[in-house]
Motif scaffolding. Structure first.
Motif, mmCIF file in Angstrom:
data_model
loop_
_atom_site.group_PDB
_atom_site.id
_atom_site.type_symbol
_atom_site.label_atom_id
_atom_site.label_comp_id
_atom_site.label_asym_id
_atom_site.label_seq_id
_atom_site.Cartn_x
_atom_site.Cartn_y
_atom_site.Cartn_z
ATOM 1 N N CYS A 111 0.826 -1.203 0.000
ATOM 2 C CA CYS A 111 0.000 0.000 0.000
ATOM 3 C C CYS A 111 0.866 1.261 0.000
ATOM 4 C CB CYS A 111 -0.922 -0.006 1.219
ATOM 5 S SG CYS A 111 -2.198 1.264 1.166
ATOM 6 N N CYS A 112 1.880 1.298 0.846
ATOM 7 C CA CYS A 112 2.712 2.502 0.994
ATOM 8 C C CYS A 112 3.653 2.727 -0.188
ATOM 9 C CB CYS A 112 3.520 2.421 2.281
ATOM 10 S SG CYS A 112 2.519 2.577 3.780
ATOM 11 N N LEU A 113 4.178 1.647 -0.747
ATOM 12 C CA LEU A 113 5.191 1.791 -1.801
ATOM 13 C C LEU A 113 4.618 1.722 -3.204
ATOM 14 C CD1 LEU A 113 8.076 -0.390 -0.331
ATOM 15 C CD2 LEU A 113 7.782 2.098 -0.208
ATOM 16 N N ASP B 119 1.101 16.574 -2.681
ATOM 17 C CA ASP B 119 2.473 17.075 -2.705
ATOM 18 C C ASP B 119 3.343 16.273 -1.733
ATOM 19 O OD1 ASP B 119 1.739 17.969 -0.200
ATOM 20 O OD2 ASP B 119 1.471 20.062 -0.829
ATOM 21 N N ASP B 120 4.601 16.695 -1.606
ATOM 22 C CA ASP B 120 5.555 15.953 -0.774
ATOM 23 C C ASP B 120 5.129 15.893 0.689
ATOM 24 O OD1 ASP B 120 7.110 15.428 -2.937
ATOM 25 O OD2 ASP B 120 8.738 16.791 -2.411
ATOM 26 N N ASP B 121 4.431 16.925 1.170
ATOM 27 C CA ASP B 121 4.043 16.938 2.584
ATOM 28 C C ASP B 121 3.208 15.703 2.933
ATOM 29 O OD1 ASP B 121 5.346 19.287 3.043
ATOM 30 O OD2 ASP B 121 3.572 20.567 2.864
ATOM 31 N N TYR B 122 2.332 15.313 2.014
ATOM 32 C CA TYR B 122 1.487 14.141 2.255
ATOM 33 C C TYR B 122 2.346 12.887 2.408
ATOM 34 C CZ TYR B 122 -1.928 10.409 1.249
ATOM 35 O OH TYR B 122 -2.680 9.270 1.288
ATOM 36 N N PHE B 123 3.251 12.665 1.446
ATOM 37 C CA PHE B 123 4.024 11.421 1.455
ATOM 38 C C PHE B 123 5.105 11.422 2.544
ATOM 39 C CE2 PHE B 123 2.093 11.520 -2.751
ATOM 40 C CZ PHE B 123 1.559 10.244 -2.793
ATOM 41 N N LYS B 124 5.595 12.605 2.929
ATOM 42 C CA LYS B 124 6.506 12.685 4.066
ATOM 43 C C LYS B 124 5.792 12.321 5.365
ATOM 44 C CE LYS B 124 9.606 16.246 2.196
ATOM 45 N NZ LYS B 124 10.038 17.671 2.312
ATOM 46 N N ALA B 125 4.479 12.531 5.385
ATOM 47 C CA ALA B 125 3.708 12.290 6.602
ATOM 48 C C ALA B 125 3.271 10.829 6.755
ATOM 49 C CB ALA B 125 2.467 13.188 6.622
ATOM 50 N N GLN C 72 11.770 5.758 1.201
ATOM 51 C CA GLN C 72 11.376 5.075 -0.038
ATOM 52 C C GLN C 72 9.974 5.494 -0.484
ATOM 53 O OE1 GLN C 72 11.777 0.818 0.191
ATOM 54 N NE2 GLN C 72 11.249 0.504 -1.962
ATOM 55 N N ILE C 73 9.071 5.745 0.470
ATOM 56 C CA ILE C 73 7.719 6.192 0.125
ATOM 57 C C ILE C 73 7.770 7.485 -0.661
ATOM 58 C CG2 ILE C 73 5.550 7.078 1.081
ATOM 59 C CD1 ILE C 73 5.977 5.151 3.446
ATOM 60 N N LEU C 74 8.578 8.427 -0.197
ATOM 61 C CA LEU C 74 8.695 9.718 -0.884
ATOM 62 C C LEU C 74 9.289 9.547 -2.278
ATOM 63 C CD1 LEU C 74 8.350 12.781 -0.671
ATOM 64 C CD2 LEU C 74 10.661 12.909 0.286
ATOM 65 N N GLU C 75 10.301 8.692 -2.397
ATOM 66 C CA GLU C 75 10.926 8.448 -3.703
ATOM 67 C C GLU C 75 9.937 7.850 -4.687
ATOM 68 O OE1 GLU C 75 14.208 5.948 -2.791
ATOM 69 O OE2 GLU C 75 15.476 7.570 -1.997
ATOM 70 N N GLU C 76 9.159 6.872 -4.231
ATOM 71 C CA GLU C 76 8.184 6.230 -5.115
ATOM 72 C C GLU C 76 7.087 7.204 -5.535
ATOM 73 O OE1 GLU C 76 8.541 3.320 -6.378
ATOM 74 O OE2 GLU C 76 10.253 2.701 -5.183
ATOM 75 N N SER C 77 6.703 8.104 -4.646
ATOM 76 C CA SER C 77 5.638 9.065 -4.964
ATOM 77 C C SER C 77 6.072 10.074 -6.014
ATOM 78 C CB SER C 77 5.199 9.800 -3.698
ATOM 79 O OG SER C 77 6.176 10.755 -3.295
#
Length: 483
Positions: free
Chosen positions: A71-73, A83-89, A123-128
């Motif tokens: 789900c996350c990746l 935006d990045d704020d969502y995936f950083k969170a 890794q979540i941020l990178e994939e997003s």
């Protein structure tokens, strides 16, 4: 895990998660988040909960590490436009939420989930950020955002959608099968198009793993959700020379290879090292291209179900899933899907939407099963037979939709099919072609007099309250034709 997706169960999940989010916000755990994480928390938890159910059939009490990672990746980066704020969170919000659920005795494996999600943070941020991971709906939304379009402005989004669709048509003349070939080659390079699997029953994961690792070219790779993965290499110093993989669970083992030769070698190793310890169960041949088509189809269906129908002003900006909650909405969806079926029947259009499984869409929207009859009556049959000689396919679709609307609203319909078909064609002629064809011309083709056409035409216009001098009718039906 449940056997099958259920909209009723999904609604129960939504209610449960809404309550949990509200309690979480009032808890000591929520106060540990920073302001940015707090802003994203409610939406993020709702997304995660929805996809854990839609893809894995899991309610919060059953969440597991395997589903969490997928789900996350994969799913969140593919589906969520943010935006990045969502995936950083994602990592801090979920780990804190898991702690909250543990306190409420909802999660038994909370520590395992917290540990897993914390390792995925970067890794979540990178994939997003990787466009290759985005689904169709997200690709469209991100393109709009990057073009400076306000995603909350329905009119601006509709205009951008028309531009975006045209760009796709202009830049991509490939058929859907060619698109899949290109996508497959891009992701798999020179790899074979098939995968072979052999299933075995085993008495002990520990014993099997120990025996297989006595092969000098066998390497333990990783363990996930109780499954150990061992890889057989041609050259253990070169990670690109994997020949086969052995996935070992508590009482089952799966051998996977990409050629029959590599499969045979793996089976021979199992026979030599394990003997009767490994009980052969079955073999499967998997077509990787078919698997990709299935995944692409699911992506398109998800995008369709969760995106506002076009034109948004006709459907109040609602998605098919939102419309399916009311009787009127379901009626509008039946009309919309009927238009999509007509487009497929009347055009050779082969784009990404042509892989939409309309039966599956009806099922997920709790609509009646299709009777398989795209053409509903004699009037529609005549329109589809005769109109293409004078009009475009989209005009024929509009004519059929007008006739269906008229039938739905008229208290009584009397007369020959050919009289009504001629009247509908004459209406399209006046509405979109400024009377290019005369009543006599159309009447001659249908073997109907001009006066009969006029009478039926007036009846249709009156009941549907159509203003012939307002060409907005084309916009009303464009939603069917964009698909």
């Amino acid at each position: 895990m449940m056997d099958e997706y259920s909209e009723e169960q999904f609604q129960k999940l939504v209610e449960q998660v809404d309550q949990l989010i509200n309690k979480f916000i009032d808890s000591k755990y929520f106060s540990k988040l920073n302001d940015s994480q707090k802003d994203e928390a409610g939406f993020l938890i709702a997304n995660f909960s929805e996809y854990m159910y839609r893809y894995f059939g899991l309610f919060p009490k059953n969440w597991d590490v395997a589903g969490l990672k997928e789900c996350c990746l994969s799913i969140l980066p593919q589906k969520v436009t943010a935006d990045d704020d969502y995936f950083k969170a994602v990592s801090p919000v979920l780990s804190t939420f898991f702690s909250f659920l543990m306190e409420k005795s909802i999660l038994k494996n909370g520590h395992e989930l917290i540990s897993a999600v914390k390792t995925l943070d970067r890794q979540i941020l990178e994939e997003s950020r990787n466009p290759a991971n985005w689904g169709m709906a997200k690709s469209f939304a991100m393109a709009a955002e990057q073009s400076g379009v306000d995603l909350t402005d329905e009119e601006a989004m509709h205009e951008f959608m028309e531009f975006y669709n045209q760009e796709l048509r202009d830049s991509n003349s490939m058929s859907i099968s060619e698109m899949i070939d290109a996508k497959f080659n891009e992701e798999n390079g020179e790899l074979p198009s098939k995968m072979y699997e052999v299933y075995y029953r085993i008495p002990s994961k520990k014993v099997v793993k120990k025996k297989l690792l006595t092969n000098p070219k066998m390497v333990f790779n990783h363990s996930e959700a109780g499954v150990d993965a061992l890889y057989l290499f041609e050259d253990i110093t070169d990670e690109d020379t994997i020949k086969s993989a052995f996935f070992i669970a508590k009482n089952e083992m799966i051998l996977k290879a990409q050629s029959l030769e590599e499969l045979a070698e793996g089976k021979e190793i199992i026979e030599d090292l394990l003997g009767f310890t490994a009980q052969y169960l079955r073999e499967e041949e998997i077509d990787l291209k078919e698997l990709m088509i299935k995944e692409m189809t699911e992506d398109v269906i998800e995008g369709f179900l969760n995106s506002p129908l076009d034109p948004p002003e006709e459907y109040d900006g609602k998605t098919p899933l939102q419309l399916s909650k009311t009787a009127q909405g379901r009626k509008e969806l039946e009309r919309y899907l009927g238009g999509m079926e007509l487009v497929r029947l009347l055009t050779d259009q082969e784009d990404v939407f042509s892989i939409l499984n309309l039966d599956e869409i009806r099922k997920r929207l709790n609509l009646k099963e299709s009777d398989g009859k795209v053409i509903k009556d004699g009037v529609e049959e005549l329109l589809i037979e005769k109109m293409p000689a004078r009009f475009k396919a989209e005009d024929v679709c509009n004519a059929v939709v007008i006739w269906r609307d008229f039938k739905d609203k008229a208290k009584e319909i009397r007369g020959w099919d050919k009289s009504w078909a001629a009247a509908v064609e004459y209406l399209i002629n006046r509405m979109d072609y400024y009377g290019e064809y005369s009543r006599d011309e159309i009447g001659e083709d249908y073997d109907i007099g001009a006066n009969t056409i006029s009478n039926k035409y007036k009846e249709i216009v009156d009941i549907l309250s159509i203003n012939i001098y307002n060409n907005a009718m084309q916009q009303i039906f464009s939603g069917h034709l964009e698909i």
